[in-house]
Design a protein around this motif. Sequence first.
Motif, PDB file in Angstrom:
ATOM      1  N   ASP A 142       0.832  -1.209   0.000  1.00  0.00           N
ATOM      2  CA  ASP A 142       0.000   0.000   0.000  1.00  0.00           C
ATOM      3  C   ASP A 142       0.864   1.255   0.000  1.00  0.00           C
ATOM      4  OD1 ASP A 142      -2.263  -1.586   0.000  1.00  0.00           O
ATOM      5  OD2 ASP A 142      -2.652  -1.359   2.163  1.00  0.00           O
ATOM      6  N   ASP A 143       1.942   1.224   0.798  1.00  0.00           N
ATOM      7  CA  ASP A 143       2.850   2.379   0.849  1.00  0.00           C
ATOM      8  C   ASP A 143       3.515   2.604  -0.511  1.00  0.00           C
ATOM      9  OD1 ASP A 143       2.233   2.776   3.509  1.00  0.00           O
ATOM     10  OD2 ASP A 143       4.070   1.813   4.271  1.00  0.00           O
ATOM     11  N   LEU A 144       3.952   1.522  -1.142  1.00  0.00           N
ATOM     12  CA  LEU A 144       4.577   1.636  -2.461  1.00  0.00           C
ATOM     13  C   LEU A 144       3.602   2.155  -3.504  1.00  0.00           C
ATOM     14  CD1 LEU A 144       6.735  -1.614  -2.541  1.00  0.00           C
ATOM     15  CD2 LEU A 144       7.561   0.741  -2.399  1.00  0.00           C
ATOM     16  N   GLU A 145       2.371   1.687  -3.455  1.00  0.00           N
ATOM     17  CA  GLU A 145       1.350   2.173  -4.394  1.00  0.00           C
ATOM     18  C   GLU A 145       1.091   3.655  -4.176  1.00  0.00           C
ATOM     19  OE1 GLU A 145      -1.926  -0.481  -3.689  1.00  0.00           O
ATOM     20  OE2 GLU A 145      -1.259  -1.888  -5.233  1.00  0.00           O
ATOM     21  N   CYS A 146       1.075   4.079  -2.923  1.00  0.00           N
ATOM     22  CA  CYS A 146       0.862   5.504  -2.612  1.00  0.00           C
ATOM     23  C   CYS A 146       2.030   6.345  -3.144  1.00  0.00           C
ATOM     24  CB  CYS A 146       0.719   5.664  -1.103  1.00  0.00           C
ATOM     25  SG  CYS A 146       0.308   7.335  -0.591  1.00  0.00           S
ATOM     26  N   GLN A 147       3.252   5.873  -2.924  1.00  0.00           N
ATOM     27  CA  GLN A 147       4.424   6.592  -3.428  1.00  0.00           C
ATOM     28  C   GLN A 147       4.402   6.670  -4.953  1.00  0.00           C
ATOM     29  OE1 GLN A 147       7.872   4.612  -1.879  1.00  0.00           O
ATOM     30  NE2 GLN A 147       7.631   5.463   0.180  1.00  0.00           N
ATOM     31  N   ALA A 167       1.795   6.646  -6.900  1.00  0.00           N
ATOM     32  CA  ALA A 167       0.754   7.593  -7.311  1.00  0.00           C
ATOM     33  C   ALA A 167       1.264   9.030  -7.196  1.00  0.00           C
ATOM     34  CB  ALA A 167      -0.496   7.395  -6.473  1.00  0.00           C
ATOM     35  N   PHE A 168       1.955   9.351  -6.097  1.00  0.00           N
ATOM     36  CA  PHE A 168       2.498  10.701  -5.929  1.00  0.00           C
ATOM     37  C   PHE A 168       3.572  10.984  -6.971  1.00  0.00           C
ATOM     38  CE2 PHE A 168       0.914  10.525  -1.416  1.00  0.00           C
ATOM     39  CZ  PHE A 168       0.030  11.572  -1.554  1.00  0.00           C
ATOM     40  N   GLN A 169       4.406  10.001  -7.284  1.00  0.00           N
ATOM     41  CA  GLN A 169       5.448  10.199  -8.287  1.00  0.00           C
ATOM     42  C   GLN A 169       4.838  10.425  -9.672  1.00  0.00           C
ATOM     43  OE1 GLN A 169       8.025   6.797  -7.914  1.00  0.00           O
ATOM     44  NE2 GLN A 169       9.141   7.672  -6.182  1.00  0.00           N
ATOM     45  N   GLU A 170       3.808   9.674  -9.993  1.00  0.00           N
ATOM     46  CA  GLU A 170       3.139   9.867 -11.287  1.00  0.00           C
ATOM     47  C   GLU A 170       2.524  11.254 -11.385  1.00  0.00           C
ATOM     48  OE1 GLU A 170       0.421   6.582 -11.490  1.00  0.00           O
ATOM     49  OE2 GLU A 170       1.906   5.262 -12.409  1.00  0.00           O
ATOM     50  N   GLN A 171       1.927  11.727 -10.284  1.00  0.00           N
ATOM     51  CA  GLN A 171       1.346  13.070 -10.273  1.00  0.00           C
ATOM     52  C   GLN A 171       2.434  14.119 -10.434  1.00  0.00           C
ATOM     53  OE1 GLN A 171      -0.786  14.046  -6.707  1.00  0.00           O
ATOM     54  NE2 GLN A 171      -1.270  16.110  -7.384  1.00  0.00           N
ATOM     55  N   THR A 172       3.542  13.934  -9.733  1.00  0.00           N
ATOM     56  CA  THR A 172       4.650  14.890  -9.815  1.00  0.00           C
ATOM     57  C   THR A 172       5.227  14.922 -11.228  1.00  0.00           C
ATOM     58  OG1 THR A 172       5.199  14.542  -7.488  1.00  0.00           O
ATOM     59  CG2 THR A 172       6.914  15.498  -8.872  1.00  0.00           C
ATOM     60  N   ILE A 173       5.408  13.768 -11.834  1.00  0.00           N
ATOM     61  CA  ILE A 173       5.935  13.704 -13.203  1.00  0.00           C
ATOM     62  C   ILE A 173       4.991  14.408 -14.171  1.00  0.00           C
ATOM     63  CG2 ILE A 173       6.420  12.134 -15.124  1.00  0.00           C
ATOM     64  CD1 ILE A 173       7.592  10.196 -13.016  1.00  0.00           C
ATOM     65  N   SER A 174       3.710  14.199 -13.986  1.00  0.00           N
ATOM     66  CA  SER A 174       2.731  14.853 -14.852  1.00  0.00           C
ATOM     67  C   SER A 174       2.780  16.370 -14.694  1.00  0.00           C
ATOM     68  CB  SER A 174       1.332  14.332 -14.535  1.00  0.00           C
ATOM     69  OG  SER A 174       0.367  14.990 -15.299  1.00  0.00           O
ATOM     70  N   GLU A 175       2.884  16.843 -13.459  1.00  0.00           N
ATOM     71  CA  GLU A 175       2.960  18.286 -13.213  1.00  0.00           C
ATOM     72  C   GLU A 175       4.244  18.874 -13.790  1.00  0.00           C
ATOM     73  OE1 GLU A 175       2.513  18.594  -8.979  1.00  0.00           O
ATOM     74  OE2 GLU A 175       0.343  18.226  -9.061  1.00  0.00           O
ATOM     75  N   LEU A 176       5.355  18.156 -13.628  1.00  0.00           N
ATOM     76  CA  LEU A 176       6.621  18.631 -14.191  1.00  0.00           C
ATOM     77  C   LEU A 176       6.566  18.668 -15.714  1.00  0.00           C
ATOM     78  CD1 LEU A 176       9.170  16.776 -11.883  1.00  0.00           C
ATOM     79  CD2 LEU A 176       8.742  19.229 -11.963  1.00  0.00           C
ATOM     80  N   ASN A 177       5.940  17.676 -16.316  1.00  0.00           N
ATOM     81  CA  ASN A 177       5.802  17.649 -17.766  1.00  0.00           C
ATOM     82  C   ASN A 177       4.968  18.834 -18.252  1.00  0.00           C
ATOM     83  OD1 ASN A 177       6.108  16.418 -20.373  1.00  0.00           O
ATOM     84  ND2 ASN A 177       3.953  15.863 -20.235  1.00  0.00           N
TER      85      ASN A 177
END
Length: 75
Positions: A14-19, A21-31
């Motif tokens: 669950d912790d890995l899935e949460c991390q 999800a946050f990384q995917e959101q951050t990558i999308s925002e950076l893009n």
Amino acid sequence: MTDESTTQLQQRIDDLECQLAFQEQTISELNDALSQQQLTISKMQDQMRYMVGKIKNMSSSNIADQSEETPPPHY
């Protein structure tokens, strides 16, 4: 496997899935930010080319050479 180890593994997953999800959101925002910056840079380059062209087409100076100047009225 005991219930405790299963619970720990599930918590880690669950912790890995949460991390993730946050990384995917951050990558999308950076893009998105990078894309916007690239558009801004392209627009600024076009404006710079336009200004350089305008400056190159301008006369070298609005002031006449000393030899072309008429003498002042007190001469």
